[in-house]
Design a protein around this motif. Structure first.
Motif, mmCIF file in Angstrom:
data_model
loop_
_atom_site.group_PDB
_atom_site.id
_atom_site.type_symbol
_atom_site.label_atom_id
_atom_site.label_comp_id
_atom_site.label_asym_id
_atom_site.label_seq_id
_atom_site.Cartn_x
_atom_site.Cartn_y
_atom_site.Cartn_z
ATOM 1 N N VAL A 153 11.332 3.974 -9.357
ATOM 2 C CA VAL A 153 11.110 2.653 -9.954
ATOM 3 C C VAL A 153 12.423 1.875 -9.941
ATOM 4 N N PHE A 154 12.390 0.658 -9.411
ATOM 5 C CA PHE A 154 13.580 -0.197 -9.395
ATOM 6 C C PHE A 154 13.828 -0.726 -10.805
ATOM 7 N N ALA A 155 15.083 -0.645 -11.249
ATOM 8 C CA ALA A 155 15.429 -1.113 -12.590
ATOM 9 C C ALA A 155 16.738 -1.883 -12.553
ATOM 10 N N GLU A 156 16.823 -2.883 -13.403
ATOM 11 C CA GLU A 156 18.059 -3.643 -13.549
ATOM 12 C C GLU A 156 18.731 -3.230 -14.844
ATOM 13 N N PHE A 157 20.048 -3.193 -14.822
ATOM 14 C CA PHE A 157 20.831 -2.777 -15.974
ATOM 15 C C PHE A 157 21.674 -3.940 -16.472
ATOM 16 N N ALA A 158 22.002 -3.883 -17.755
ATOM 17 C CA ALA A 158 22.855 -4.901 -18.360
ATOM 18 C C ALA A 158 24.093 -4.224 -18.926
ATOM 19 N N GLY A 159 25.194 -4.247 -18.167
ATOM 20 C CA GLY A 159 26.463 -3.709 -18.650
ATOM 21 C C GLY A 159 26.424 -2.233 -18.998
ATOM 22 N N THR A 160 25.768 -1.436 -18.175
ATOM 23 C CA THR A 160 25.667 -0.001 -18.437
ATOM 24 C C THR A 160 26.690 0.742 -17.592
ATOM 25 N N ALA A 161 27.544 1.502 -18.254
ATOM 26 C CA ALA A 161 28.560 2.286 -17.537
ATOM 27 C C ALA A 161 27.939 3.579 -17.039
ATOM 28 N N LEU B 186 3.139 -1.693 -12.191
ATOM 29 C CA LEU B 186 3.724 -1.540 -10.854
ATOM 30 C C LEU B 186 2.696 -1.814 -9.756
ATOM 31 N N VAL B 187 1.433 -1.466 -9.993
ATOM 32 C CA VAL B 187 0.367 -1.796 -9.033
ATOM 33 C C VAL B 187 0.159 -3.307 -9.010
ATOM 34 N N LEU B 188 0.164 -3.932 -10.188
ATOM 35 C CA LEU B 188 0.016 -5.391 -10.255
ATOM 36 C C LEU B 188 1.177 -6.108 -9.571
ATOM 37 N N GLU B 189 2.377 -5.550 -9.695
ATOM 38 C CA GLU B 189 3.533 -6.148 -9.009
ATOM 39 C C GLU B 189 3.278 -6.221 -7.505
ATOM 40 N N GLN B 190 2.789 -5.120 -6.933
ATOM 41 C CA GLN B 190 2.520 -5.094 -5.497
ATOM 42 C C GLN B 190 1.375 -6.041 -5.133
ATOM 43 N N ALA B 191 0.354 -6.094 -5.977
ATOM 44 C CA ALA B 191 -0.778 -6.987 -5.722
ATOM 45 C C ALA B 191 -0.344 -8.452 -5.763
ATOM 46 N N VAL B 192 0.520 -8.787 -6.704
ATOM 47 C CA VAL B 192 1.025 -10.162 -6.812
ATOM 48 C C VAL B 192 1.814 -10.544 -5.569
ATOM 49 N N VAL B 193 2.657 -9.645 -5.098
ATOM 50 C CA VAL B 193 3.459 -9.933 -3.901
ATOM 51 C C VAL B 193 2.555 -10.191 -2.699
ATOM 52 N N VAL B 194 1.580 -9.311 -2.487
ATOM 53 C CA VAL B 194 0.681 -9.474 -1.332
ATOM 54 C C VAL B 194 -0.141 -10.750 -1.469
ATOM 55 N N ALA B 195 -0.676 -11.003 -2.661
ATOM 56 C CA ALA B 195 -1.483 -12.208 -2.866
ATOM 57 C C ALA B 195 -0.657 -13.474 -2.649
ATOM 58 N N ALA B 196 0.576 -13.485 -3.158
ATOM 59 C CA ALA B 196 1.435 -14.665 -2.997
ATOM 60 C C ALA B 196 1.782 -14.885 -1.529
ATOM 61 N N VAL B 197 2.187 -13.827 -0.842
ATOM 62 C CA VAL B 197 2.552 -13.970 0.572
ATOM 63 C C VAL B 197 1.342 -14.415 1.386
ATOM 64 N N ALA B 198 0.198 -13.782 1.169
ATOM 65 C CA ALA B 198 -0.998 -14.127 1.937
ATOM 66 C C ALA B 198 -1.429 -15.565 1.663
ATOM 67 N N VAL C 25 0.844 -1.199 0.000
ATOM 68 C CA VAL C 25 0.000 0.000 0.000
ATOM 69 C C VAL C 25 0.881 1.252 0.000
ATOM 70 N N SER C 26 1.940 1.225 0.780
ATOM 71 C CA SER C 26 2.868 2.355 0.826
ATOM 72 C C SER C 26 3.493 2.605 -0.543
ATOM 73 N N ASN C 27 3.913 1.538 -1.218
ATOM 74 C CA ASN C 27 4.517 1.677 -2.549
ATOM 75 C C ASN C 27 3.511 2.201 -3.577
ATOM 76 N N ILE C 28 2.274 1.751 -3.483
ATOM 77 C CA ILE C 28 1.246 2.211 -4.421
ATOM 78 C C ILE C 28 0.910 3.677 -4.159
ATOM 79 N N VAL C 29 0.797 4.049 -2.890
ATOM 80 C CA VAL C 29 0.525 5.452 -2.558
ATOM 81 C C VAL C 29 1.661 6.330 -3.054
ATOM 82 N N GLU C 30 2.907 5.884 -2.863
ATOM 83 C CA GLU C 30 4.076 6.628 -3.341
ATOM 84 C C GLU C 30 4.038 6.776 -4.860
ATOM 85 N N LEU C 31 3.538 5.761 -5.531
ATOM 86 C CA LEU C 31 3.444 5.780 -6.989
ATOM 87 C C LEU C 31 2.524 6.898 -7.476
#
Length: 189
Positions: free
Chosen positions: A34-42, A76-88, A20-26
């Motif tokens: 937004v968390f992002a992964e990089f591939a060999g970026t200087a 990003l909202v679905l990401e948070q919903a998936v995490v909560v649903a999976a944990v619950a 909920v905190s992450n969604i409100v922040e959004l």
């Protein structure tokens, strides 16, 4: 056992509060983080002597995008919903199995189904949450770079996926065999 019940409940509540905190922040911050992964970026970082910039290779970072496309916000909202649903789902299923065991019913179709449900939810959560997070990150990349920076990196922790699949299959098999043995031996003793 009561420690597991309390810990499980705290885990579900904590994950829900975090989501909920992450969604409100959004929706409330001017620059969305937004968390992002990089591939060999200087990149340049001020970590040299007296704050001199040094070239580093980015593995991951938080992007600050002023505006995200609607699809990224939804992802990003679905990401948070998936995490909560999976944990619950995982915690509730396992706590119900523990409750059943405490009441003297170890093997049965209900417990087998609960173990399978926990494994499936855990696997889905570990696979889907990074997928939706990556969709959000791609939107942030596009918003920041005007579409000029292409950094599609989708990663899921294969060790976690394999571990969850293995333990889920093992647990389900043990409970199925135990249920079958219990039915076959009823009335023999």
């Amino acid at each position: 056992m009561s420690v597991f019940f309390v810990t499980g409940a705290l885990l579900v509540v904590t994950s829900a509060i975090s989501a909920v905190s992450n969604i409100v922040e959004l929706f409330t911050d001017s620059a969305t983080r937004v968390f992002a992964e990089f591939a060999g970026t200087a990149a340049q970082a001020p970590i040299g002597p007296d704050g001199a910039t040094v070239t580093v290779e980015l593995d991951s970072a938080y992007l600050l995008a002023d505006q995200l496309p609607l699809a990224s916000v939804v992802a990003l909202v679905l990401e948070q919903a998936v995490v909560v649903a999976a944990v619950a789902t995982v915690v509730t299923s396992l706590l119900l199995v523990m409750w059943s065991i405490l009441r003297g019913r170890v093997f049965g179709r209900r417990n087998t189904t609960l173990i399978g449900t926990a494994a499936t939810a855990g696997f889905a959560g570990v696979a889907l949450a990074p997928f939706f997070g990556n969709m959000g990150a791609n939107g942030a990349f596009a918003a920041i770079s005007g579409g000029d920076f292409d950094n599609v990196v989708l990663s899921a922790n294969l060790a976690q996926l394999f571990g969850i699949a293995f333990l889920g299959a093992l647990g389900t098999t043990v409970f199925m065999v135990g249920d079958r043995m219990q039915r076959d031996t009823e009335g023999l003793v």
